[in-house]
Write an enzyme that holds these catalytic residues in place. Structure first.
Site, PDB file in Angstrom:
ATOM      1  N   TYR A  61       0.828  -1.201   0.000  1.00 47.51           N
ATOM      2  CA  TYR A  61       0.000   0.000   0.000  1.00 47.51           C
ATOM      3  C   TYR A  61       0.868   1.259   0.000  1.00 47.51           C
ATOM      4  O   TYR A  61       0.644   2.184  -0.799  1.00 47.51           O
ATOM      5  CB  TYR A  61      -0.905  -0.019   1.233  1.00 47.51           C
ATOM      6  CG  TYR A  61      -1.830   1.164   1.369  1.00 47.51           C
ATOM      7  CD1 TYR A  61      -2.905   1.327   0.508  1.00 47.51           C
ATOM      8  CD2 TYR A  61      -1.646   2.102   2.382  1.00 47.51           C
ATOM      9  CE1 TYR A  61      -3.776   2.412   0.645  1.00 47.51           C
ATOM     10  CE2 TYR A  61      -2.502   3.179   2.526  1.00 47.51           C
ATOM     11  CZ  TYR A  61      -3.565   3.328   1.661  1.00 47.51           C
ATOM     12  OH  TYR A  61      -4.421   4.395   1.806  1.00 47.51           O
ATOM     13  N   LYS A 104       1.168   4.164  -2.952  1.00 51.96           N
ATOM     14  CA  LYS A 104       0.913   5.571  -2.664  1.00 51.96           C
ATOM     15  C   LYS A 104       2.104   6.434  -3.083  1.00 51.96           C
ATOM     16  O   LYS A 104       1.933   7.524  -3.656  1.00 51.96           O
ATOM     17  CB  LYS A 104       0.616   5.768  -1.180  1.00 51.96           C
ATOM     18  CG  LYS A 104      -0.772   5.320  -0.748  1.00 51.96           C
ATOM     19  CD  LYS A 104      -1.858   6.192  -1.363  1.00 51.96           C
ATOM     20  CE  LYS A 104      -3.232   5.853  -0.820  1.00 51.96           C
ATOM     21  NZ  LYS A 104      -4.297   6.677  -1.448  1.00 51.96           N
TER      22      LYS A 104
END
Length: 337
Positions: A152, A156
């Site tokens: 994740y 990002k």
């Protein structure tokens, strides 16, 4: 019909994005706002000046259709969709598809329609603490290097770099907001590693059991784990403020801003729960230590420098955890959470 400022908001079926949509409609600095809200499940927001669209943002044609509604080309895009942290860790390929590929497609579409209209569309992107990892300084500064330790966080950071580059080239007007962990989120638990930080407050205040994956008891050494958080109230305020900051106020080399937050520990959160709602509420927290969750949370910053964000006009919480828990308890009792 006279169209005022048009805002496109993705991920609008999620709790935070749906609250941003509500806040935009009430924003005194955005009179006569018109919203295009979208998600994989059709958002439920209903108002005369809202178009709700069910869309798969991994499909380029469906992304393009969001820029050709009756409201025309958006003036601002809030990019808030994604596969959350634990979900990305468990399904790497889906996480990349949604958190990187669809963001790039949305950027390209924003660039294309901005060029056609001769304007640089604002592009507000919600990032987070997961871009950091490994050995970190005691206080994360604006120039601290991000070294993500999760799928994740990696996705990002990739999107952040793209947004900075598109902004440097004048394709868009990017604003990248690294959110602290948001507490207390109402509703159902999300597939985010940080979701338990809200659950251990939210569920007990509703008379329900919550699982704490950090430590095996309240007094466990693991519950001294520190994390950087902000209340949902201040996060919502700052997401609206981001739209109104002049481009000239940002530093020339990056559009990344770590939104203001404060440091707390899991134990301090639980102690605030006990202070606000008594020992019975605390007994509703069940401890089941999870090494994966602990590893991911431990890789996040414990504290960040608020000074740059505050200089731009963003706001911070005051008073630590107790006022946050008390405010959420009031919302529960009022049927608002």
């Amino acid at each position: 019909m006279t169209i005022g400022e048009v805002v496109l908001l993705t991920g609008a079926s999620g709790w935070l994005a749906s609250r941003v949509a509500d806040a935009l409609l009430k924003d005194p600095l955005t009179p006569n706002a018109f919203l295009i809200v979208t998600d994989i499940a059709k958002p439920r927001l209903e108002a005369d000046n809202v178009i709700a669209v069910q869309a798969d943002l991994t499909d380029n044609d469906q992304i393009d259709s969001l820029f050709t509604t009756a409201y025309g080309v958006p003036d601002t895009v809030y990019c808030m969709h994604g596969i959350m942290s634990r979900g990305s860790e468990d399904n790497f390929d889906l996480g990349l598809k949604v958190n990187v590929d669809s963001v790039r497609s949305l950027l390209e579409t924003t660039r294309k329609h901005g060029n056609l209209k001769g304007k640089s569309i604002k592009f507000i992107f919600t990032s987070g603490l997961a871009v950091y990892g490994g050995p970190l300084p005691p206080i994360v500064e604006p120039d601290t290097s991000p070294t993500p330790q999760s799928a994740y966080g990696t996705s990002k950071l990739i999107s952040e770099l793209l947004i900075n580059e598109y902004t440097r080239r004048g394709f868009i007007d990017g604003r990248i907001l690294r959110l602290p962990t948001v507490i207390v989120r109402p509703g159902q638990p999300a597939a985010a590693t940080s979701a338990f930080l809200s659950a251990i407050i939210r569920e007990p205040l509703k008379g329900e059991v919550a699982i704490c994956p950090i430590g095996n008891s309240f007094d466990s050494p693991q519950t001294e784990l520190k994390t950087w958080v902000a209340s949902s109230k201040s996060i919502l305020q700052n997401l609206i403020i981001a739209k109104h900051i002049p481009a000239s106020k940002f530093t020339p080399h990056t559009r990344v801003v770590c939104l203001p937050g404060f440091t707390t520990t899991v134990r301090e959160m639980l102690e605030a729960l006990r202070q606000v709602s008594g020992p019975e509420a605390l007994r509703r927290v069940v401890f089941r230590d999870d090494e994966t969750d602990r590893r991911i949370v431990r890789s996040w910053p414990e504290k960040a420098d608020n000074s740059y964000a505050l200089s731009l006009g963003f706001v911070k919480d005051e008073g630590g955890m107790v006022p946050v828990v008390r405010r959420f308890k009031d919302d529960v009792q009022a049927g608002l959470a």
